[in-house]
Enzyme design. Structure first.
Site, PDB file in Angstrom:
ATOM      1  N   HIS A   1      40.940  39.716  44.818  1.00 29.01           N
ATOM      2  CA  HIS A   1      39.487  39.815  45.013  1.00 29.01           C
ATOM      3  C   HIS A   1      38.996  38.936  46.156  1.00 29.01           C
ATOM      4  O   HIS A   1      37.897  39.129  46.645  1.00 29.01           O
ATOM      5  CB  HIS A   1      38.708  39.604  43.702  1.00 29.01           C
ATOM      6  CG  HIS A   1      38.534  38.185  43.242  1.00 29.01           C
ATOM      7  ND1 HIS A   1      39.351  37.585  42.311  1.00 29.01           N
ATOM      8  CD2 HIS A   1      37.613  37.252  43.563  1.00 29.01           C
ATOM      9  CE1 HIS A   1      38.934  36.353  42.075  1.00 29.01           C
ATOM     10  NE2 HIS A   1      37.879  36.115  42.826  1.00 29.01           N
TER      11      HIS A   1
ATOM     12  N   ASP B   1      45.946  39.753  40.105  1.00 30.29           N
ATOM     13  CA  ASP B   1      44.904  39.486  41.107  1.00 30.29           C
ATOM     14  C   ASP B   1      45.444  38.629  42.270  1.00 30.29           C
ATOM     15  O   ASP B   1      45.103  37.461  42.396  1.00 30.29           O
ATOM     16  CB  ASP B   1      43.733  38.781  40.405  1.00 30.29           C
ATOM     17  CG  ASP B   1      42.469  38.788  41.245  1.00 30.29           C
ATOM     18  OD1 ASP B   1      42.548  39.069  42.460  1.00 30.29           O
ATOM     19  OD2 ASP B   1      41.396  38.503  40.696  1.00 30.29           O
TER      20      ASP B   1
ATOM     21  N   SER C   1      39.057  30.403  42.841  1.00 32.83           N
ATOM     22  CA  SER C   1      39.857  31.617  42.880  1.00 32.83           C
ATOM     23  C   SER C   1      40.889  31.503  43.970  1.00 32.83           C
ATOM     24  O   SER C   1      40.580  31.106  45.089  1.00 32.83           O
ATOM     25  CB  SER C   1      38.972  32.819  43.152  1.00 32.83           C
ATOM     26  OG  SER C   1      38.430  33.236  41.946  1.00 32.83           O
TER      27      SER C   1
END
Ligand code: ARG
Ligand code: ASP
Length: 735
Positions: A84, A221, A650
């Site tokens: 992402h 991810d 992240s």
């Protein structure tokens, strides 16, 4: 946080909670955290985590385009981050024939790696405390404005001096603890960062919005990039001659497996938190602000979702908008529940009471005993303005797409007024391009439906003095409002077939037309009101609030001198540490800490846009062809631990006791997302992809084993030199 309460009761807290809240500054770890980290199982030195004089783990951590984290995992600059985080780049290289979002992408050699505009990776060189230099000449008593201007001038001079002395570095001056501390951060910024690999979105975004913020999780991810440097291994703009960057340090990857209770630490760039709010403001957020913002987005998302599920072209054009709007929407909902479930407001109130009592007992702190009530007062006064501000942001700016779009025409109108023909023509060309881009993923029908549903909410919320257009609308009955709003869309010129052509042909005429357009007028009036009334008043409150918050965190530190404090996240490099840990979310609901490929298969819904899977993955699952990445016949996918993380973390590496990479951080679990305001180790969990799943996807699924070849794999777990739980070791910090 709970600690304070326990200590207030005169109890010794054991570390059985097995987690430390906090996002710590790496250069202070030796001083503040190291002995505790060791007790929890860490086996490397503080110098190996952060050092200026020798290579350390920090040299392998990158700030990925300013919003995410990434890490270097080979001596050839191979960079790992989230899917992402890299999605924008993956998307930008995709075409209908080569759709890397859908099919994934694996460069077969360095020559096939794809350069990216507007992408950078920053590596921190040094973090230096410059508080004394920055605050020189200021006093706590001087008026805030004067103090600010001295600070700005000191800071400016310092930055100029450093930039001149070290032209190859970038410098940033950051304030911590609301301006109680200033750090000068130097970094190297690499602008040649190329896309190397990404799984298809059915793996990298598996579960999409339904699973977002949730545990158990089954998302791969991750994406891979490579940092390039010039012939001297220095940062350089893109050039075909650039070479893979040879980092001072790259992470080893441990595929020896993890166990419940294992020490973990997260090294990355958390974006922002609010850990020192008074309980009253946390209450404002969960009782008023979050519910309001959620209620607007509820409507937007329901309208979008309804059409997305029926219409595949809307689904394509709205999928990333949906992800953006729903991400915070869902987190706000989780925050409300988490604060309730952990009784956070009561705990915070008890801490505030203890603070006040401590202030009363210590002569130098007596003047600070009213800080909490003064802050409470200010936040409560600010609340109505805050709500109106969010009403504009949610409705007029983020919600109604056309309203934000039309704001972009104001320069055209100015140029038309000034009769500057050349500039007018140029602006018209820019706007024509902008409108084409806007229309590419715009659904007129959805937008007017959103508008008639949410503009009335704005009209009702706004109580401050407004302009003519807004007040006329406010005066209407609901049905009448809806009719008027619908007409705004029908009469707006931007969506007419010939608008772009006309704009290019005769910008002056179109400028007049726009100036007369009711949608433009209304949107501009709302925006102007936002800037001149709402933002201005909000800022005035914030000046006072920030000054008080600065005194408050300073007083807290003096009131509890033995308790280590960490500053709120502010996109600077931090270390969080904790353990791999299962958790009890609520009565009778207990979550395990590790998921497996079995769970991916359980969620599989053929053809679904969130839970479809590539056939090849299913085949590998059926053959149990996991290579060295499986464990006891199963393939680990994701796991959770107690590290204190937030947005910006992240892509952060999750390291084991030896500083080896075991996980890639990408989310938090729903039950504990209030951790930005209140961290509770019993339910706050960060979510990571297991590196074994990452490597399996690269190697077995993607067939890119040559990438694994350039990594350093370790196949045995660190021996645990400590007992699994250090519950027996009493925590000795006191107040
Ligand atoms: N919740 C994660 C974060 O805040 C992931 C967001 C991206 N995924 C999504 N479905 N919106 O960044
Ligand atoms: N998903 C977040 C990010 O992208 C991480 C988090 O909020 O926990 O940074």
């Amino acid at each position: 946080m709970k600690r304070v309460l326990f200590l207030a009761l005169g109890l010794l807290v054991s570390l059985s909670i097995s987690a430390k809240e906090g996002m710590w500054l790496p250069h202070l770890i030796a001083q503040l955290n190291y002995s505790e980290m060791q007790r929890m199982g860490l086996q490397i030195s503080a110098e190996e985590i952060y050092s200026v004089n020798q290579s350390s783990l920090k040299d392998a951590i990158v700030h990925f385009n300013g919003g995410c984290t990434g890490e270097l995992i080979s001596d050839k600059g191979l960079l790992l981050t989230n899917h992402h985080c890299g999605l924008g780049q993956i998307q930008s290289h995709s075409t209908d024939e080569n759709n890397y979002v859908v099919d994934g992408f694996w460069a077969q050699s360095m020559a096939e790696e794809l350069p990216n505009q507007n992408l950078y990776a920053a590596i921190i060189q040094e973090i230096r405390d410059v508080t004394n230099d920055v605050l020189m000449g200021t006093t706590a008593e001087m008026p805030a404005e004067k103090r600010d201007s001295i600070i700005r001038s000191n800071g400016g001079m310092l930055l100029a001096k450093m930039r001149e002395a070290y032209p190859e570095l970038d410098f940033e001056l950051k304030d911590f603890f609301y301006g109680n501390q200033y750090l000068l951060i130097s970094k190297k910024i690499f602008n040649d960062v190329r896309l190397v690999g990404a799984p298809p979105k059915s793996i990298g975004k598996y579960g999409a919005d339904t699973d977002n913020w949730m545990w158990p999780r089954h998302t791969g991810d991750f994406s891979l990039f490579r940092v390039y440097a010039n012939a001297d291994n220095k940062p350089a703009d893109y050039s075909a001659e650039n070479q893979p960057y040879q980092p001072a340090k790259h992470l080893k990857i441990n595929i020896g497996g993890i166990e419940e209770g294992d020490f973990t630490m997260v090294y990355g760039f958390p974006g922002s938190t609010q850990q020192y709010l008074p309980s009253a403001e946390v209450a404002n957020i969960v009782n008023d602000i979050n519910p309001f913002r959620i209620s607007v987005r509820d409507r937007i998302l329901a309208i979008w979702d309804n059409k997305m599920r029926r219409d595949s072209s809307t689904q394509l054009s709205y999928v990333s908008k949906f992800a953006r709007v729903s991400n915070s929407w869902k987190r706000w909902k989780g925050e409300i529940l988490g604060v309730e479930r952990t009784n956070a407001l009561e705990v915070l109130k008890a801490e505030e009471k203890l603070f006040v009592q401590t202030c009363k007992a210590i002569p130098e702190l007596q003047k600070d005993q009213n800080l909490v009530s003064e802050l409470t007062d200010l936040y409560n006064k600010r609340k109505p303005i805050a709500l109106e501000r969010y009403a504009y942001i949610e409705v007029g700016y983020l919600g109604i797409e056309a309203f934000r779009h039309v704001l972009g025409y104001s320069k055209l109108l100015e140029l038309a007024e000034a009769e500057d023909e050349a500039a007018l023509k140029e602006e018209a060309e820019r706007l024509a391009k902008r409108l084409k881009g806007f229309k590419a993923d715009y659904d007129f029908d959805l937008d007017w439906r959103v508008a008639v549903n949410i503009l009335p909410i704005y009209l009702e919320m706004i109580k401050t003095e407004v302009g003519e257009e807004v007040s006329e609308l406010q005066a209407l009955k609901h049905e009448k409002q809806i009719k008027e709003i619908r007409e705004l869309f029908d009469e707006a010129p931007y969506f007419e077939e010939d608008f772009i052509e006309d704009l290019l042909d005769d910008p002056e005429r179109m400028a007049k037309k726009i100036a007369d357009d009711d949608m433009y007028e209304l949107s501009l009036e709302m925006y102007t009101h936002f800037l001149t009334v709402l933002n201005a008043r909000y800022r005035d409150y914030n000046l006072e609030i920030d000054a008080l918050q600065a005194r408050y965190v300073n007083a807290l530190q003096r009131a509890f001198p033995k308790k280590p404090f960490y500053p709120d996240a502010n996109s600077t490099l931090r270390v969080a540490y904790g353990r791999v840990a299962s958790y009890q979310a609520r009565d009778a609901v207990k979550y395990e800490s590790q998921t497996y490929l079995e769970g991916v298969m359980e969620k599989y819904v053929p053809g679904d846009y969130e839970f479809d899977l590539p056939q090849k993955l299913i085949d590998l699952y059926e053959r149990k062809d996991y290579g060295p990445y499986g464990q006891d016949g199963k393939l680990p996918v994701c796991f959770v631990a107690t590290n204190h993380t937030t947005g910006g973390n992240s892509g952060s590496p999750v390291l084991n006791a030896k500083g080896e990479l075991i996980g890639l951080n990408f989310d938090r679990a729903w039950d504990g997302v209030m951790s930005d305001m209140y961290f509770d180790p019993s339910i706050c969990r960060n979510v990571m992809v297991d590196l074994r799943y990452v490597l399996f996807i690269i190697d077995k699924f993607g067939g890119a084993s040559y990438l694994v070849d350039e990594m350093d794999l370790v196949t045995t777990r660190p021996d645990s030199i400590m007992e699994k739980s250090d519950a027996q070791v009493p925590e000795t910090i006191g107040m």
